[in-house]
Design a protein around this motif. Structure first.
Motif, PDB file in Angstrom:
ATOM      1  N   VAL A 230       8.048  16.323   7.441  1.00  0.00           N
ATOM      2  CA  VAL A 230       7.802  17.068   8.690  1.00  0.00           C
ATOM      3  C   VAL A 230       9.109  17.704   9.159  1.00  0.00           C
ATOM      4  O   VAL A 230       9.130  18.860   9.590  1.00  0.00           O
ATOM      5  CB  VAL A 230       7.212  16.134   9.766  1.00  0.00           C
ATOM      6  CG1 VAL A 230       7.003  16.886  11.069  1.00  0.00           C
ATOM      7  CG2 VAL A 230       5.920  15.490   9.281  1.00  0.00           C
ATOM      8  N   ARG A 231      10.179  16.960   9.034  1.00  0.00           N
ATOM      9  CA  ARG A 231      11.488  17.506   9.408  1.00  0.00           C
ATOM     10  C   ARG A 231      11.837  18.717   8.533  1.00  0.00           C
ATOM     11  O   ARG A 231      12.358  19.719   9.021  1.00  0.00           O
ATOM     12  CB  ARG A 231      12.563  16.425   9.279  1.00  0.00           C
ATOM     13  CG  ARG A 231      12.681  15.556  10.513  1.00  0.00           C
ATOM     14  CD  ARG A 231      12.881  14.094  10.238  1.00  0.00           C
ATOM     15  NE  ARG A 231      13.967  13.833   9.317  1.00  0.00           N
ATOM     16  CZ  ARG A 231      14.205  12.638   8.761  1.00  0.00           C
ATOM     17  NH1 ARG A 231      13.415  11.603   9.056  1.00  0.00           N
ATOM     18  NH2 ARG A 231      15.199  12.467   7.939  1.00  0.00           N
ATOM     19  N   ARG A 232      11.525  18.591   7.254  1.00  0.00           N
ATOM     20  CA  ARG A 232      11.823  19.711   6.363  1.00  0.00           C
ATOM     21  C   ARG A 232      10.983  20.930   6.746  1.00  0.00           C
ATOM     22  O   ARG A 232      11.471  22.071   6.747  1.00  0.00           O
ATOM     23  CB  ARG A 232      11.572  19.317   4.900  1.00  0.00           C
ATOM     24  CG  ARG A 232      11.891  20.454   3.912  1.00  0.00           C
ATOM     25  CD  ARG A 232      11.915  19.983   2.465  1.00  0.00           C
ATOM     26  NE  ARG A 232      10.664  19.381   2.027  1.00  0.00           N
ATOM     27  CZ  ARG A 232       9.593  20.078   1.597  1.00  0.00           C
ATOM     28  NH1 ARG A 232       9.630  21.396   1.561  1.00  0.00           N
ATOM     29  NH2 ARG A 232       8.492  19.448   1.220  1.00  0.00           N
ATOM     30  N   ALA A 233       9.732  20.699   7.096  1.00  0.00           N
ATOM     31  CA  ALA A 233       8.861  21.820   7.497  1.00  0.00           C
ATOM     32  C   ALA A 233       9.462  22.537   8.711  1.00  0.00           C
ATOM     33  O   ALA A 233       9.513  23.776   8.766  1.00  0.00           O
ATOM     34  CB  ALA A 233       7.455  21.305   7.814  1.00  0.00           C
ATOM     35  N   ILE A 234       9.914  21.754   9.672  1.00  0.00           N
ATOM     36  CA  ILE A 234      10.536  22.341  10.871  1.00  0.00           C
ATOM     37  C   ILE A 234      11.741  23.197  10.469  1.00  0.00           C
ATOM     38  O   ILE A 234      11.888  24.341  10.921  1.00  0.00           O
ATOM     39  CB  ILE A 234      10.979  21.215  11.843  1.00  0.00           C
ATOM     40  CG1 ILE A 234       9.767  20.582  12.540  1.00  0.00           C
ATOM     41  CG2 ILE A 234      11.996  21.722  12.855  1.00  0.00           C
ATOM     42  CD1 ILE A 234       9.301  21.296  13.784  1.00  0.00           C
ATOM     43  N   GLU A 235      12.587  22.651   9.591  1.00  0.00           N
ATOM     44  CA  GLU A 235      13.792  23.407   9.211  1.00  0.00           C
ATOM     45  C   GLU A 235      13.438  24.667   8.432  1.00  0.00           C
ATOM     46  O   GLU A 235      14.123  25.685   8.548  1.00  0.00           O
ATOM     47  CB  GLU A 235      14.770  22.526   8.418  1.00  0.00           C
ATOM     48  CG  GLU A 235      15.314  21.326   9.200  1.00  0.00           C
ATOM     49  CD  GLU A 235      15.804  21.649  10.612  1.00  0.00           C
ATOM     50  OE1 GLU A 235      16.404  22.727  10.823  1.00  0.00           O
ATOM     51  OE2 GLU A 235      15.556  20.834  11.530  1.00  0.00           O
ATOM     52  N   MET A 236      12.358  24.607   7.667  1.00  0.00           N
ATOM     53  CA  MET A 236      11.915  25.812   6.942  1.00  0.00           C
ATOM     54  C   MET A 236      11.571  26.925   7.933  1.00  0.00           C
ATOM     55  O   MET A 236      11.926  28.087   7.727  1.00  0.00           O
ATOM     56  CB  MET A 236      10.662  25.502   6.101  1.00  0.00           C
ATOM     57  CG  MET A 236      10.951  24.737   4.813  1.00  0.00           C
ATOM     58  SD  MET A 236       9.393  24.258   3.974  1.00  0.00           S
ATOM     59  CE  MET A 236       8.795  25.879   3.439  1.00  0.00           C
ATOM     60  N   VAL A 237      10.870  26.556   8.987  1.00  0.00           N
ATOM     61  CA  VAL A 237      10.461  27.556   9.981  1.00  0.00           C
ATOM     62  C   VAL A 237      11.675  28.073  10.746  1.00  0.00           C
ATOM     63  O   VAL A 237      11.833  29.282  10.946  1.00  0.00           O
ATOM     64  CB  VAL A 237       9.406  26.961  10.942  1.00  0.00           C
ATOM     65  CG1 VAL A 237       9.165  27.893  12.122  1.00  0.00           C
ATOM     66  CG2 VAL A 237       8.104  26.704  10.201  1.00  0.00           C
ATOM     67  N   VAL A 238      12.543  27.144  11.154  1.00  0.00           N
ATOM     68  CA  VAL A 238      13.741  27.558  11.900  1.00  0.00           C
ATOM     69  C   VAL A 238      14.563  28.521  11.055  1.00  0.00           C
ATOM     70  O   VAL A 238      15.003  29.575  11.520  1.00  0.00           O
ATOM     71  CB  VAL A 238      14.579  26.331  12.304  1.00  0.00           C
ATOM     72  CG1 VAL A 238      15.936  26.761  12.854  1.00  0.00           C
ATOM     73  CG2 VAL A 238      13.830  25.499  13.345  1.00  0.00           C
ATOM     74  N   LYS A 239      14.725  28.174   9.783  1.00  0.00           N
ATOM     75  CA  LYS A 239      15.537  29.005   8.893  1.00  0.00           C
ATOM     76  C   LYS A 239      14.898  30.391   8.712  1.00  0.00           C
ATOM     77  O   LYS A 239      15.583  31.415   8.771  1.00  0.00           O
ATOM     78  CB  LYS A 239      15.671  28.301   7.535  1.00  0.00           C
ATOM     79  CG  LYS A 239      16.845  28.806   6.730  1.00  0.00           C
ATOM     80  CD  LYS A 239      17.047  27.976   5.454  1.00  0.00           C
ATOM     81  CE  LYS A 239      17.781  28.822   4.411  1.00  0.00           C
ATOM     82  NZ  LYS A 239      17.699  28.249   3.065  1.00  0.00           N
ATOM     83  N   ALA A 240      13.588  30.396   8.545  1.00  0.00           N
ATOM     84  CA  ALA A 240      12.898  31.683   8.381  1.00  0.00           C
ATOM     85  C   ALA A 240      13.074  32.542   9.625  1.00  0.00           C
ATOM     86  O   ALA A 240      13.326  33.759   9.531  1.00  0.00           O
ATOM     87  CB  ALA A 240      11.417  31.441   8.090  1.00  0.00           C
TER      88      ALA A 240
END
Lengths: 564, 564
Positions: free
Chosen positions: B349-359
């Motif tokens: 879930v943390r990785r998903a959040i960072e994927m969105v933030v990065k995008a």
């Protein structure tokens, strides 16, 4: 309680806040001598210029204050003076703060002087507040002796005379000047206005009768033109009853249209039938103007209970377009509620209804209007739901507040809530009442839709006309039957109250030999006395669907234009 | 009870409603052998044409059915077949009514044939229904054995298989074909889906894990492409949790946007935190399309709880205009909630959040985006308000419904509600909770407004990104911590759930040596096992303000376009 309640009540000393030169040095005549103290009577205590200013409506005032023709100070002073006189004649205020008001007016004038433009759309408009709203520089009693010198009954909170209701803060930002708080019944749960601080509030137009409640102080003050616009609240008719009894205009907006945030209330947290905020004013266009200005503040950004629904001019313009399409199949249509399932209104109310129906029908050729008989699901069922909601916690909050000072429970309040709390309802009782309310609303909605079969246009009626009250005014302690106003709170519809006529003892004769259908009907029948009620204003309400404030105000204009 | 609950449950016989030729004659492999049964696995049981139709999204289907390229019958039959297979693989249905559906599809085809145009915008679109909605031709169990063969637990009401929820009637009028009801936990008050009729519902993408709940059947069926759009409900995450766990899209609309009229519910009449209706779908644009169509039905004319708020295309177009103003000071901005005040989400879930933030941050130059840390009032306080509301009547309604058949209380339900009702709350407890909720919403609103100080534009953030769940999937009976989804119900915000990624055991390694801050944090930490969770979909939610469904859907598009 270190002091008895009379001492605390006397400490309020509203008269002391009125400058010496504005004190009346007359013996106020009895109602028998001077039934009507509005208009010419109150004018005698004012200068010509003060009369001119105070008999201009809000929109007219703003035309002057936003163009530099009238200073905010002159306008404020004129209303302060007239309100001070009004209070001495009727006890319609619970506070007046002239210095604070004039100081604020001066800052507005300075702004105008410096920038050569108004600060905001309501620049320099005085607005009176029901003594339920918090405003800087004044205290709030909500009619309770025990709230005097406190913040909502608590001492030393640091909020005293500082805290401000969201609505008040929004109006202040719009340029409004505050100067007085108007009287209310303690708890606000009454259609009459009587408290242990300033006593019973009589109707300035007919001092034998009640000014109505709970926004009764607003009604009386507006009637006396001591204010151009007042802010009231309404959980069962508290804006509309005093509007109707005092010959002024009032808007009961739907839940979620205007901010209630930071405004105290009785039985806070009861959400089955919510109290709403609304303006009262001496003209219809003032209601519209103030509503539009308030919604321009985006109140949903500051009150989580407000719906993000900006003012919709298109509702009014659609209506105008419909009216202008002469001879087309599109027509305006109205339901008319001549009586509900329990009580037949008094003769003057019935006459007011027929005046409106006739005006609409006469305009039928020109405006394509149609009026149909309104036969909704029984209103008595709806009333039961409201009464149940008002009793959820058995009166605990109200009795606690009376208990703060030990003051006696006002008789209109004890009629419903007794002299001590009763057992509370349980969660499943409340859920059942919520379901009953939802079902009632659904049935009513279906009924409204079904009127499409009766109109020329094939569309359901645009609104319906209804009494606000079955009474053409009431003598003290005789306002019992609230269904005509309260049903609108149960339904959460938009409603605009407008003046129609005055009781005329020669025309509105008593129904000799009327056989009442039930005790409530009998009580309303018996309460009417042409001799005593003569001259009392009679208003009605036009009721639109939920959240259709713009359209309902526009429909009220159609009707009142035809009545002229 | 003349029969024991097992006999009643067996009488449901969903398999019997599936034609012989669609029955699977295989031994369904264990999860260890075949973890993922979506995509290629389920395709083996279908024709190429059925795969083509069922893997087209709702908007694509409508492009074909409203232009006569695909018949409603072919589309309906393909989804019936795929749903029948899906059910045999997962037990995701509580009813399937193929003949009724095909008959309806034929009338639509006949209409098209006769008029050479579609009957309505959703002509021939199959939609699956959570087994809470009433639809003609089927029964509703809401997961209770005791509702089988009844209308909401009562026999002989005459409404059985006739009565229709308002939402369903509206969809039917829009041209939708109904064909199945999807499984739910009894009472709907659970984030997992398990009942005594069809058993525990596993996640088709990772059969070691839960499909989520309470609209779990919808989640699983959509994941298997046995439906293009499903209708769910959400009082604490019941649309969003299964959307997120099954890699599909879901909209939690604000209260009063879509009709709940004529739809049964648990603890009906509890109004502090209301359940809402919303669509779930295989693509984002399908959610938007269906919402727009539903609002074109003017649901406020048929459900008194619905707000008169037509679909506002301008919310989306204003957003588009903002995005297109490159280099201007107007920018989109988002808050990002990396963790709440109690529980640190699992690694995927943390990785998903960072994927969105990065995008979003990568697109910053082009789209003028800004992402800020979301630090709202503690979510734990908000959760307490919801939990209190869910317990008002002590579980009486739920235990009565379990009691109808004598079935055992499902463990997720008994965890909250025990095995018998507890004492009810009193009116003043409920009022206090309503006040707490109002205050919490006000604080949150003020916090949201305060982000204007942190963005480039000087405007508060447009929305915030948050986990739907701290879990990257859960094994049976381990979904305990619901705050990430439930807080949105407390706030009544608009929320769109969208898929982001899948658990990857090689990347999302466990936090060895993590020291949990509290038991809830410990439970979430311990529940994650990369080996077991590998392959599970992970979704997030983008949360807009109350009643901003149009804008929130448009923002979800901005985000998901950047993720591609």
């Amino acid at each position: 309680m270190s002091q008895n309640f009379e001492t605390i009540a006397e400490s309020k000393a509203i008269l002391n806040a009125i400058p010496e030169q504005w004190r009346l040095n007359i013996t106020i005549p009895a109602a028998e001598e001077q039934r009507d103290i509005t208009g010419k009577y109150i004018q005698q205590f004012l200068t010509a210029s003060e009369v001119e200013i105070t008999e201009t409506d809000a929109v007219g005032i703003l035309e002057h204050t936003t163009t530099g023709k009238w200073s905010a100070r002159d306008v404020t002073e004129a209303f302060c003076h007239r309100a001070a006189i009004a209070h001495q004649l009727t006890n319609c205020l619970l506070d007046i703060f002239i210095d604070v008001a004039l100081e604020h007016a001066d800052t507005l004038d300075a702004y105008y002087h410096e920038h050569n433009k108004p600060i905001s759309p309501l620049h320099g408009l005085p607005i009176s507040l029901k003594d339920q709203f918090h405003v800087r520089g004044a205290e709030t009693t909500m009619g309770y002796v025990g709230w005097i010198g406190t913040f909502e009954g608590q001492k030393g909170t640091g909020k005293e005379r500082h805290f401000e209701s969201q609505l008040v803060a929004d109006l202040r930002q719009l340029g409004v000047v505050f100067y007085c708080k108007t009287t209310v019944p303690p708890s606000l749960m009454s259609p009459e206005t009587h408290n242990n601080i300033v006593g019973y509030l009589f109707n300035p137009k007919n001092r034998h009768l009640s000014a109505g409640g709970s926004s009764g102080g607003e009604g009386a003050l507006l009637s006396l033109r001591g204010s151009p616009v007042g802010m009231g609240t309404d959980i069962g008719g508290s804006i509309r009853i005093p509007s109707s009894f005092n010959g002024v205009y009032g808007l009961r907006s739907s839940t979620g249209r205007l901010p209630y945030e930071r405004t105290p209330n009785s039985m806070d947290g009861q959400e089955s039938i919510l109290s709403v905020v609304g303006p009262m004013a001496t003209t219809l266009r003032s209601l519209t103007f103030v509503m539009k200005a308030l919604l321009s503040m985006q109140p949903w950004l500051h009150d989580p209970m407000v719906i993000e629904l900006p003012w919709r001019d298109e509702q009014a313009s659609r209506l105008q377009a419909t009216i202008e399409k002469l001879g087309s199949s599109e027509k305006l249509s109205f339901g008319v509620l001549r009586r509900d399932d329990v009580v037949f209104p008094s003769p003057p109310v019935r006459r007011a209804i027929e005046m409106v129906v006739k005006a609409l029908e006469n305009a039928g050729h020109e405006y394509c209007l149609k009026v149909i008989e309104w036969k909704p699901p029984p209103h008595s069922r709806g009333l039961d739901i409201a009464v149940e909601a008002w009793m959820y916690e058995g009166g605990e909050d109200i009795h606690n507040a009376f208990g703060l000072s030990g003051e006696p429970v006002i008789s209109h309040i004890s009629r419903r809530y007794g002299n001590k709390p009763v057992e509370q309802k349980r969660a499943s009782d409340i859920a059942a009442n919520n379901i009953a309310r939802r079902k009632y609303r659904k049935e009513y909605l279906d009924y409204w839709n079904s009127t499409a079969n009766l109109t020329h246009s094939g569309q359901p009626v645009d609104a319906f006309i209804s009494p606000v009250s079955p009474y053409g005014g009431t003598r003290p302690n005789t306002y019992h039957y609230v269904t005509y106003s309260t049903i609108i709170n149960v339904l959460d519809y938009s409603s605009v109250t407008f003046p129609v006529t005055y009781v005329d003892k020669n025309v509105d004769v008593a129904d000799d030999g009327y056989v009442a259908a039930n005790p409530a009907d009998q009580q309303v029948f018996e309460s009417y006395d042409p001799e005593i009620h003569d001259g009392s204003p009679v208003g009605l309400q036009v009721v639109g669907r939920r959240l259709q404030e713009e359209k309902t105000l526009a429909l009220a204009k159609v009707i009142t234009d035809l009545l002229v």
